[in-house]
Every structure is written in C-alpha cells, then in structure tokens.
Design a protein around this motif. Structure first.
Motif: not given
Length: 138
Positions: A63, A105-107, A134-135, A138
């Motif tokens: 990540d 779930s983000t980033g 990007q997930s 979200r």
C-alpha cells in the motif's frame, strides 16, 4: 510500468498483471473495517532453461504506506486463491495464476515481484494496479 506490461527477469522469467479486482469475502467472515479482498490475476512465463519453482511466493502487494501483503493473508476472511498453490512453471511454459490479498479498501496499491532464482539479481519493477489503483469499494 502500467498494468498489462511485462516484467522480465534477466534469466527469462516474466510476469504480467492481467487484472485486479475486489472480490466478495467468505459468506460467514467479518471483513475488518477499512479492508477488502483483492484478486490479482497474473500471467507467468518461464523463458529460462531451469524451470521456475514457487513463483507466487515471490509476489506481494504494497500500500501507499509501504505495508506488504502476501497472497492468502486473509485466510478465513477472503476466498482462497484459486491458483495460489502454483508449484512451478516448466522451462519454456506459461501459466495463469490468481492470488487474493486482504488489503486496505482505499489508497494506492502496487504489485511487486521479487525474482529469487539462484544467481538472479533481485529486481522489483512495480506494476501499478489500474494505473494508480483505487479501490472500487469506496
């Protein structure tokens, strides 16, 4: 490197990320807050003369904070990788594989491959999942 471009080690092994998508967690599992199950599909090609042992053990997702995630790190929460137990690829052969990771779930997420053949210089040319993935959750 963008998704779909080939990463090649100096001995001829090659990895291409073909797809990265969120998948549904196991029916009775509780997904930790801020996490998702991510399936990463790759194409493995062995142009070496040696054969390629345990290629999926050489692959991780990181990540934006640098946290490393190994395939099947979400056992019991995420489905088991359908081909997470690829034992090897014969010299001159090609094989698809699918790994599942429990990731934020983000980033941004980056796929890394670290070839480890004897005598192979380590290299980690990153493939950005989806450009700068990007997930979709979200």
């Amino acid at each position: 490197m963008a998704k779909g471009q080939i990463m090649t080690a100096s001995d001829g092994e090659a990895v291409t990320v073909t797809n990265a998508t969120a998948v549904t967690p196991n029916a009775n599992a509780t997904l930790p807050a801020g996490k998702q199950c991510l399936a990463v599909s790759v194409s493995l090609k062995d142009n070496s003369q040696l054969g390629w042992s345990t290629p999926l053990a050489q692959m991780t997702v990181r990540d934006s904070a640098g946290q490393i995630y190994n395939s099947n790190n979400g056992l019991g929460i995420c489905p088991v990788s359908s081909s997470g137990f690829v034992e090897g690829v014969l010299a001159g052969d090609q094989s698809p594989a699918r790994m599942i990771f429990l990731v934020p779930s983000t980033g941004h997420l980056v796929f890394y491959w670290t070839p480890t053949h004897t005598g192979e210089a380590l290299h980690q040319p990153p493939v950005l999942l989806g450009g700068a993935y990007q997930s979709p959750l979200r």
